[in-house]
Design an enzyme around this catalytic site. Structure first.
Site, PDB file in Angstrom:
ATOM      1  N   ARG A  66      -1.140  -3.912  -5.833  1.00 27.80           N
ATOM      2  CA  ARG A  66      -1.162  -2.695  -5.359  1.00 27.80           C
ATOM      3  C   ARG A  66      -0.868  -2.395  -4.066  1.00 27.80           C
ATOM      4  O   ARG A  66      -0.746  -1.127  -3.567  1.00 27.80           O
ATOM      5  CB  ARG A  66      -2.302  -2.074  -6.042  1.00 27.80           C
ATOM      6  CG  ARG A  66      -2.392  -1.893  -7.467  1.00 27.80           C
ATOM      7  CD  ARG A  66      -3.237  -0.759  -8.003  1.00 27.80           C
ATOM      8  NE  ARG A  66      -4.465  -0.642  -7.331  1.00 27.80           N
ATOM      9  CZ  ARG A  66      -5.312   0.087  -7.625  1.00 27.80           C
ATOM     10  NH1 ARG A  66      -4.942   1.184  -8.160  1.00 27.80           N
ATOM     11  NH2 ARG A  66      -6.582  -0.036  -7.093  1.00 27.80           N
ATOM     12  N   ASP A  67      -1.322  -3.136  -3.139  1.00 30.41           N
ATOM     13  CA  ASP A  67      -1.151  -2.893  -1.569  1.00 30.41           C
ATOM     14  C   ASP A  67      -0.788  -4.088  -1.049  1.00 30.41           C
ATOM     15  O   ASP A  67      -1.114  -4.595   0.209  1.00 30.41           O
ATOM     16  CB  ASP A  67      -2.662  -2.525  -0.927  1.00 30.41           C
ATOM     17  CG  ASP A  67      -2.482  -2.021   0.284  1.00 30.41           C
ATOM     18  OD1 ASP A  67      -1.427  -1.621   0.702  1.00 30.41           O
ATOM     19  OD2 ASP A  67      -3.680  -2.195   1.087  1.00 30.41           O
ATOM     20  N   LEU A  68       0.405  -4.542  -1.604  1.00 32.71           N
ATOM     21  CA  LEU A  68       0.912  -5.750  -0.634  1.00 32.71           C
ATOM     22  C   LEU A  68       1.966  -5.145   0.243  1.00 32.71           C
ATOM     23  O   LEU A  68       2.967  -4.496   0.058  1.00 32.71           O
ATOM     24  CB  LEU A  68       1.755  -6.621  -1.892  1.00 32.71           C
ATOM     25  CG  LEU A  68       2.593  -7.785  -1.692  1.00 32.71           C
ATOM     26  CD1 LEU A  68       1.631  -8.690  -0.943  1.00 32.71           C
ATOM     27  CD2 LEU A  68       3.304  -8.275  -2.688  1.00 32.71           C
ATOM     28  N   ASN A 104      -1.061  -7.651   5.262  1.00 31.00           N
ATOM     29  CA  ASN A 104      -2.114  -8.523   4.216  1.00 31.00           C
ATOM     30  C   ASN A 104      -1.702  -9.821   4.005  1.00 31.00           C
ATOM     31  O   ASN A 104      -2.182 -10.350   3.121  1.00 31.00           O
ATOM     32  CB  ASN A 104      -2.188  -7.751   3.167  1.00 31.00           C
ATOM     33  CG  ASN A 104      -3.021  -6.283   3.091  1.00 31.00           C
ATOM     34  OD1 ASN A 104      -3.480  -6.047   4.085  1.00 31.00           O
ATOM     35  ND2 ASN A 104      -2.657  -5.596   2.233  1.00 31.00           N
TER      36      ASN A 104
END
Lengths: 295, 454
Positions: free
Chosen positions: A128-130, A134
């Site tokens: 969801r937050d690629l 990160n």
């Protein structure tokens, strides 16, 4: 049991609550989380997001995922100890093209990302937050690792409506941008993010960078064309207001936008950036794409 | 409605994941043999009853109770020294409290103790992980609605016999039990097609009983109800047992009719002492049959013990009800008048496992409320269902929206003679014995905390 300071030493601050530290000859990253302070007491327990992050990381065993080595408590604080990697994909690679020492390197990195996403999806875990921030890199071994699972969650039974405002805008899929406030999305969103990262590796700038949902959608449609019922069945019922669609636009020729890419690469990119989530290629199928022959 | 969307065929990587689950699933079970000890079993029953009560009236999401019980089983049987030490500290606090109210700080501390005791592994491998893998075999005979299989698995979590079975075995046994109930003519062929079917017999047979006791509705993939709720399906080898069980239920039903003058749907009835005496011969006979049946088993001793315990359980709680009054799954559970009366006079006792389970469930409830709030907000913004998932999967809670049919009877283990004789029992109540006083005889009083055990 050894206390925190007996076990680890030589602390060096990286950011406000993240430290580099050492034990014997190995380096680690230590992240401090306050869980039992006044604010959290009102929430009636250990914050759900930390339980979620640790629980997921505990079950993952993959070379391209940052390993959670240790979890220690000291009074009101929780200390998460991760393996240490000294290079960031965003800062050290995407903003510094020379670090890509040979063309094959981008393909190998893309393969590692997709392989990891496929591994996670098989275990019913969404990232969801690629995004590049990160992702960490071990330059010596050329191994890339995904970190920070704060937004990750499982989609095994029972699935629930997901919380909103998760993830950097630039890497959000159109189906998520369309449904602001009603975010029910699944694995295709992660694949879209990988497609954006792929494009960014090629152009050395974010593929889409609008500051708001509307502007971002406009950039997406400028490149890929405005979706129609033919290219995205059901899109008119999803798009609550026509305003988000903007005037109809034709898709640009990806071959001209990405001249450095061969036909297989163009095919893969177009499938990852397919507007319709149901038609978008899955991470598992992407890993088997001809573009990765020889990797 | 494409039935395959409820049980998607696993991809290659998903099969790799499932193989990995098969290797590590035991790590998410209670320690083997843990519930053979009477004391541990009573604690589990207490936890089941507590969770079942606290789940009543809540937004229906049976998976929360399932997970809470999984955490309990693992934590209770944990030998983690940190957890044990933490337990002792908290235990002293609890001994001075007689109610269930906790300060948020202490709740969080307890939660942290549980998280550490479970090594922060809060994503257990459950039978649900294996369902897609096994489903293709059963889709050929007509398939099932996922909700039916989900319910079999969740309801089984309230019965201790199933704690000895691996999640993967429970998964396939749930399908077998559903086949036995819904497609009886196909059962033998399906069973023979399995690898080592005998290994699963103990599990699926008990699940068949569970389906009947809990009135679980089995639906085919097309949505047709295929469980015959009015006709008792007799097991081929144990028809006498089925008849005995039926006789027991009839007897209980008559008793209920006499007491309340009108027939009501009652999900659980605890037999009076008087009736229990009458049922005792049936229980003993049942036990004898089971002992004989399991003599050939690979683990005769374990099986025998489990069978005896099951006999006791069936004597204690029997599900009865007129099928014409079966409630819709979404209807709230009716409170059993007898149970309610009994509850008034009940003295709530706090034990460490009970508190842990209660804390965990309370926390989950708090989260559940927050999420309900979120959903309300979201409904205000948009009600469009995403193109990403089929409509059926857009509201996945509908696959978990059945009532718990777990027993809400708290065991009266203080009066149990075995309990009094067990030295470990005093360890729970009296810190003095934890400190190693060495006194093996029952204590009538203890100077360090003024508690008295009669």
């Amino acid at each position: 049991m050894l206390t925190l300071r007996e076990k680890y030493y030589d602390f060096d601050q990286i950011s406000s609550k993240v430290f580099k530290c050492r034990r014997d000859d190995q380096f680690f990253t230590m992240k401090i989380v306050s869980i039992l302070n006044e604010e959290n007491q009102a929430n009636n327990g250990v914050p759900y997001w930390i339980i979620r992050e640790i629980s997921i990381l505990k079950e993952l065993d993959h070379i391209n995922i940052v390993r959670l080595i240790d979890v220690m408590t000291d009074g009101p604080d929780l200390f998460l100890v991760f393996e240490y990697l000294d290079n960031e994909f965003q800062a050290d690679f995407l903003k510094n093209p020379k670090m890509f020492m040979y063309p094959q390197m981008k393909k190998e990195f893309l393969y590692q990302i997709l392989n990891t996403v496929a591994y996670l999806h098989a275990r019913k875990i969404l990232l969801r937050d690629l995004r590049p921030e990160n992702i960490l890199v071990n330059v010596r071994t050329q191994v890339l690792k995904i970190a920070l699972f704060g937004a990750a969650r499982t989609f095994e039974a029972p699935l629930e409506a997901y919380s909103s405002s998760v993830g950097c805008l630039s890497y959000r899929s159109p189906e998520v941008l369309f449904q602001f406030g009603c975010e029910k999305y699944s694995t295709p969103n992660d694949v879209w993010a990988v497609g954006c990262i792929f494009g960014e590796m090629l152009l050395h700038r974010p593929l889409f960078s609008g500051p708001s949902d509307v502007e971002l959608l406009d950039e997406i449609f400028t490149l890929l064309g405005t979706p129609t019922e033919e290219t995205w069945p059901g899109v008119t019922s999803i798009c609550g207001t026509c305003a988000l669609m903007g005037p109809p636009q034709q898709p640009k020729d990806l071959a001209k936008e990405f001249p450095m890419l061969n036909p297989d690469g163009l095919d893969l990119l177009s499938k990852m950036l397919c507007l319709c989530p149901n038609y978008r290629i899955s991470a598992e199928d992407a890993v088997k794409h001809p573009y990765f022959k020889g990797v | 409605m494409d039935s395959k969307t409820e049980f998607p065929i696993p991809s290659d990587k998903e099969r790799q994941a499932i193989n990995n689950y098969l290797q590590i699933e035991r790590e998410f079970m209670a320690t083997k043999g843990f519930y053979k000890a009477e004391r541990n079993l009573l604690h589990r029953k207490h936890a089941v009853a507590t969770i079942a009560k606290l789940s009543q009236g809540q937004v229906v999401d049976a998976y929360v109770a399932y997970l809470a019980m999984n955490y309990f089983d693992r934590y209770a049987s944990s030998t983690n020294p940190f957890a044990m030490r933490s337990n002792q500290f908290d235990l002293q606090q609890f001994l001075f409290e007689k109610d269930l109210n906790y300060q948020p700080t202490r709740l969080a501390a307890m939660e942290l103790s549980i998280l550490s005791g479970l090594n922060w592994r809060m994503l257990p491998i459950t039978p649900f992980y294996f369902l897609d893998h096994y489903y293709p075999t059963f889709s050929e005979i007509g398939g099932f609605k996922r909700r039916s299989i989900n319910e079999i698995i969740v309801q089984s979590q309230g019965v201790h016999q199933f704690t000895e079975f691996k999640p993967s075995h429970i998964a396939i046994s749930a399908f077998l039990a559903a086949t036995f109930v819904g497609y009886p003519s196909e059962f033998n062929a399906i069973q023979k097609s399995l690898d080592k079917p005998g290994k699963l017999e103990g599990c699926w047979r008990q699940l068949v009983h569970l389906c009947h006791r809990s009135a679980i509705e089995i639906c085919s993939a097309s949505g047709t109800v295929i469980s015959a709720t009015k006709i008792r399906t007799k097991l081929p080898i144990q028809s006498e047992e089925a008849a005995a069980e039926e006789a027991s239920e009839i007897q209980t039903r008559k008793s209920e009719v006499q007491k309340y003058s009108t027939t009501k749907f009652i999900q659980f009835t605890v037999l009076d002492t008087e009736e229990e005496e009458n049922v005792a011969p049936l229980i003993r006979r049942r036990r004898r049959e089971r002992v004989e049946a399991t003599e050939e088993g690979a683990e005769p001793e374990a099986e025998t013990e489990a069978t005896k315990q099951q006999g006791l359980d069936q004597g204690k709680a029997v599900t009865v009800g007129d099928s014409s009054e079966q409630k819709d799954a979404e209807a709230e559970t009716k409170v059993n008048p007898k149970e309610h009366d009994k509850g008034i006079g009940e003295i709530e006792e706090i034990c460490e496992e009970h508190v842990e389970a209660e804390s965990e469930l309370r926390l989950r409830k708090a989260k559940g409320k927050a999420k309900v709030g979120e959903e309300v907000l979201e409904k205000g913004k948009a009600t469009i269902i995403s193109e990403i998932v089929p409509a059926e999967e857009a509201a996945p809670k509908t696959l978990m929206n059945f009532d718990l049919r777990w027993s809400t009877s708290v065991p009266e283990y203080v009066e149990d003679s075995e309990q009094v004789e067990d030295t470990a029992c005093f360890g729970v109540r009296c810190p003095g014995t934890i400190l190693g006083s060495g006194d093996d005889s029952p204590l009538k009083s203890c100077t360090c905390c003024q508690c008295t055990i009669l």
